[in-house]
Each structure stands twice: as structure tokens, then as C-alpha cells.
Design an enzyme around this catalytic site. Structure first.
Site, PDB file in Angstrom:
ATOM      1  N   TYR A 143       0.851  -1.205   0.000  1.00  0.00           N
ATOM      2  CA  TYR A 143       0.000   0.000   0.000  1.00  0.00           C
ATOM      3  C   TYR A 143       0.878   1.243   0.000  1.00  0.00           C
ATOM      4  O   TYR A 143       0.686   2.156  -0.803  1.00  0.00           O
ATOM      5  CB  TYR A 143      -0.932  -0.008   1.214  1.00  0.00           C
ATOM      6  N   LYS A 147       1.238   4.067  -3.003  1.00  0.00           N
ATOM      7  CA  LYS A 147       0.914   5.483  -2.785  1.00  0.00           C
ATOM      8  C   LYS A 147       2.146   6.363  -3.006  1.00  0.00           C
ATOM      9  O   LYS A 147       2.013   7.531  -3.391  1.00  0.00           O
ATOM     10  CB  LYS A 147       0.346   5.683  -1.377  1.00  0.00           C
TER      11      LYS A 147
HETATM   12  N1  LIG Z   1      -9.385   5.942   5.244  1.00  0.00           N
HETATM   13  C1  LIG Z   1      -8.105   6.227   5.451  1.00  0.00           C
HETATM   14  O1  LIG Z   1      -7.586   6.122   6.584  1.00  0.00           O
HETATM   15  C2  LIG Z   1      -7.279   6.779   4.329  1.00  0.00           C
HETATM   16  C3  LIG Z   1      -6.079   7.426   4.640  1.00  0.00           C
HETATM   17  C4  LIG Z   1      -5.287   7.948   3.605  1.00  0.00           C
HETATM   18  C5  LIG Z   1      -5.690   7.779   2.298  1.00  0.00           C
HETATM   19  N2  LIG Z   1      -6.861   7.120   2.023  1.00  0.00           N
HETATM   20  C6  LIG Z   1      -7.237   6.979   0.614  1.00  0.00           C
HETATM   21  O2  LIG Z   1      -8.481   7.605   0.430  1.00  0.00           O
HETATM   22  C7  LIG Z   1      -9.137   7.048  -0.714  1.00  0.00           C
HETATM   23  C8  LIG Z   1     -10.584   6.776  -0.385  1.00  0.00           C
HETATM   24  O3  LIG Z   1     -10.631   5.756   0.613  1.00  0.00           O
HETATM   25  P1  LIG Z   1     -11.726   5.732   1.763  1.00  0.00           P
HETATM   26  O4  LIG Z   1     -11.044   6.020   3.023  1.00  0.00           O
HETATM   27  O5  LIG Z   1     -12.912   6.528   1.364  1.00  0.00           O
HETATM   28  O6  LIG Z   1     -12.062   4.181   1.772  1.00  0.00           O
HETATM   29  P2  LIG Z   1     -13.390   3.372   1.357  1.00  0.00           P
HETATM   30  O7  LIG Z   1     -14.550   3.898   2.099  1.00  0.00           O
HETATM   31  O8  LIG Z   1     -13.003   1.946   1.510  1.00  0.00           O
HETATM   32  O9  LIG Z   1     -13.579   3.748  -0.185  1.00  0.00           O
HETATM   33  C9  LIG Z   1     -12.738   3.254  -1.178  1.00  0.00           C
HETATM   34  C10 LIG Z   1     -13.563   3.187  -2.431  1.00  0.00           C
HETATM   35  O10 LIG Z   1     -12.714   2.789  -3.517  1.00  0.00           O
HETATM   36  C11 LIG Z   1     -13.474   1.955  -4.333  1.00  0.00           C
HETATM   37  N3  LIG Z   1     -12.648   1.088  -5.180  1.00  0.00           N
HETATM   38  C12 LIG Z   1     -11.735   0.170  -4.807  1.00  0.00           C
HETATM   39  N4  LIG Z   1     -11.245  -0.452  -5.899  1.00  0.00           N
HETATM   40  C13 LIG Z   1     -11.881   0.092  -6.965  1.00  0.00           C
HETATM   41  C14 LIG Z   1     -11.818  -0.123  -8.353  1.00  0.00           C
HETATM   42  N5  LIG Z   1     -11.020  -1.077  -8.883  1.00  0.00           N
HETATM   43  N6  LIG Z   1     -12.582   0.646  -9.165  1.00  0.00           N
HETATM   44  C15 LIG Z   1     -13.404   1.578  -8.651  1.00  0.00           C
HETATM   45  N7  LIG Z   1     -13.535   1.815  -7.345  1.00  0.00           N
HETATM   46  C16 LIG Z   1     -12.774   1.087  -6.513  1.00  0.00           C
HETATM   47  C17 LIG Z   1     -14.312   1.120  -3.373  1.00  0.00           C
HETATM   48  O11 LIG Z   1     -15.380   0.628  -4.097  1.00  0.00           O
HETATM   49  P3  LIG Z   1     -16.255  -0.648  -3.646  1.00  0.00           P
HETATM   50  O12 LIG Z   1     -17.344  -0.011  -2.817  1.00  0.00           O
HETATM   51  O13 LIG Z   1     -16.728  -1.220  -4.939  1.00  0.00           O
HETATM   52  O14 LIG Z   1     -15.366  -1.559  -2.878  1.00  0.00           O
HETATM   53  C18 LIG Z   1     -14.698   2.158  -2.351  1.00  0.00           C
HETATM   54  O15 LIG Z   1     -15.913   2.776  -2.669  1.00  0.00           O
HETATM   55  C19 LIG Z   1      -8.316   5.807  -1.091  1.00  0.00           C
HETATM   56  O16 LIG Z   1      -7.487   6.098  -2.183  1.00  0.00           O
HETATM   57  C20 LIG Z   1      -7.473   5.556   0.145  1.00  0.00           C
HETATM   58  O17 LIG Z   1      -6.276   4.862  -0.150  1.00  0.00           O
HETATM   59  C21 LIG Z   1      -7.660   6.633   3.000  1.00  0.00           C
END
Ligand SMILES: NC(=O)c1ccc[n+]([C@@H]2O[C@H](COP(=O)([O-])OP(=O)(O)OC[C@H]3O[C@@H](n4cnc5c(N)ncnc54)[C@H](OP(=O)(O)O)[C@@H]3O)[C@@H](O)[C@H]2O)c1
Length: 235
Positions: A143, A147
């Protein structure tokens, strides 16, 4: 600076914790249309929100999204996954590749595919890439690596898209209170507050979002010897 007032926004991973905030807050700031893309899109009960199927790992799906959304002015690469293990050595080849497909190749392919459309709106177009604190701190195996790679790609895209008048914003943050971080311990940033900060930076013409104090500290640590950032190396 890119105003969201009158913008047409496309959000990947729109059903997720941050994705939902990206969708709703774009409309609050005056966007006229938001393509809420997802692997399994759903109806949002709002005529300004257009559900669109998009799997960021599937080039055919990306091509279809370009055809379906030719009026996009702001592209948000938000979708991402976490792998099964935080150990790089324990990661299977399939897991490594799957992580990079979703977190690196997908966003880069999307930026490439939509760049000509964004070029139609010089000074009023933008790309937002959601990275992580993990771009700068290797606590999460593949991961973190994915990133870090996306961060580097975003820097290239900043330079390559600037001449066409497309602003590029990169987002770095520690844990955010979304389903992705549901099992993580420790303080978590409020998703609504983070996306408000991202859109503030976008509309002010900025390039980078540091979403919490820990991310600020880690970024500063990059200038120090590596053992300062990773004191465990000293035993
Ligand atoms: N939450 C944290 O602590 C955190 C911290 C730093 C960065 N981020 C980044 O923030 C971004 C959003 O994450 P989040 O926290 O909102 O997590 P989340 O609620 O798990 O949302 C991630 C979304 O990405 C979608 N996804 C995954 N693979 C995909 C694909 N192949 N095509 C299209 N959609 C896809 C998932 O869709 P499905 O519903 O179909 O699974 C889900 O809706 C990510 O890039 C993550 O790495 C998160």
C-alpha cells in the site's frame, strides 16, 4: 485556482467514505454535475448526480467513462484499496499487482484518458489525486509503495498538465474515519473536514493537502537522515 462553481466533477470510488463527501461537497460548492462512479453504482436521488459504472483497474471501463462523461472539468482519483497484508515480504505477486492496479495504474490511466478533455477548460480544470501519509512512511507494505508511486506520478502530472491550464492537487493524510480504516487504532480525521480542506486548497489554487499533524511531521522528516524517520533501525 479552480472554482467548483459551475464545475462538472467525476469522482472515482464515489460510494466510499471519502468519495461520498467528494460528491456532496462539490454540489454544495456549486458544481452543476457530479459523475459518481463506482464498480457498483447506485441511484443518488439527485438529478445533479450521475451514477456511472467505472472499475479503475479496467481500461475498457475507463474508455467507456471518457465517452460517457466528455464534459468533466474536475477529475478526482479517489478509489483505492488496502492489501491483505501490511508486510511487503509476505505479499503475493498477485496481491502486489492488484494493489498497484487499483492505487497506481488506475489513477494514472484515468489522468491520461481524461487529460484531453480537461484541456478544453484551461484555467478551470483540475485533477485531484488521493495519496496518503503512506506515500512518505512505509508502514503498510505494498500500500505504501503504491501510494509513493502515485505521489511521484502526481508530481509528473503537475508538470505535464500545467501548460494546458489544469491544476493538480495531491492529498496526503493519516487515518480517516471511513470503512477503509475501520479496524485501525488511533486518531482518525473526520472525512467531511478533510474534503472541505481539499476543496479549499483546490479553490485557492494550491497543490498539496496535508490532512493532519502527523502527515506534516512525516513530511518534515523526509529531509532528515532515514533513521530519524525510522528510529527502530537503530535498535
Ligand atoms: N481511510 C483512510 O484512513 C485513508 C487514509 C489515507 C488515504 N486514504 C485513501 O483515500 C481514498 C478513499 O478511501 P476511503 O477512506 O474513502 O475508503 P473506502 O470507504 O473503503 O472507499 C474506497 C472506495 O474505492 C473503491 N474502489 C476500490 N477499488 C476500486 C476499483 N477497482 N474501481 C473503482 N472503485 C474502486 C471502493 O469501491 P467498492 O465499494 O466497490 O469496494 C470504495 O468505494 C483511497 O485512495 C485511500 O487509499 C484513505
Amino acid at each position: 485556482m479552480t472554482s467548483l462553481d459551475g464545475a462538472t466533477v467525476l469522482v472515482t470510488g464515489a460510494n466510499g467514505g471519502l468519495g461520498t463527501q467528494f460528491v456532496h461537497q462539490a454540489l454544495t460548492r456549486g458544481a452543476t454535475k457530479v459523475y459518481a462512479t463506482a464498480r457498483r453504482p447506485h441511484d443518488w436521488d439527485d438529478p445533479r448526480i450521475v451514477p456511472l459504472r467505472l472499475d479503475v483497474t479496467d481500461p475498457d471501463s475507463i474508455a467507456a467513462a471518457v465517452d460517457a462523461a466528455p464534459d468533466v472539468t474536475v477529475l478526482i482519483n479517489n478509489a483505492g484499496i488496502t492489501p491483505a497484508t501490511t508486510s511487503l515480504l509476505a505479499s503475493s505477486d498477485a496481491d502486489l499487482r492488484a494493489t498497484f492496479e487499483a492505487n497506481f495504474f488506475g489513477p494514472v490511466r484515468l489522468a491520461t484518458a481524461f487529460a484531453p478533455l480537461l484541456a478544453r477548460h484551461p484555467g478551470a480544470s483540475a485533477l485531484i489525486d488521493v495519496h496518503s501519509i503512506a506515500s512518505w512512511y512505509a508502514f503498510a507494505g505494498s500500500y505504501s509503495a503504491s501510494k509513493a508511486a502515485l505521489w511521484s506520478a502526481t508530481n509528473s502530472l503537475r508538470l505535464e498538465l500545467a501548460p494546458q491550464g489544469t491544476q493538480v492537487v495531491g492529498v496526503h493524510v493519516g487515518y480517516v474515519d471511513t470503512p477503509m480504516a475501520a479496524t485501525a487504532a488511533g486518531p482518525k480525521v473526520d472525512p467531511a473536514a478533510l474534503i472541505a480542506q481539499v476543496y479549499d486548497v483546490l479553490e485557492a489554487g494550491g497543490f498539496e493537502v496535508l490532512g493532519d499533524d502527523l502527515t506534516v511531521q512525516v513530511k518534515q522528516g523526509l529531509a532528515a537522515p532515514v533513521e530519524v524517520l525510522y528510529p527502530q533501525l537503530l535498535g
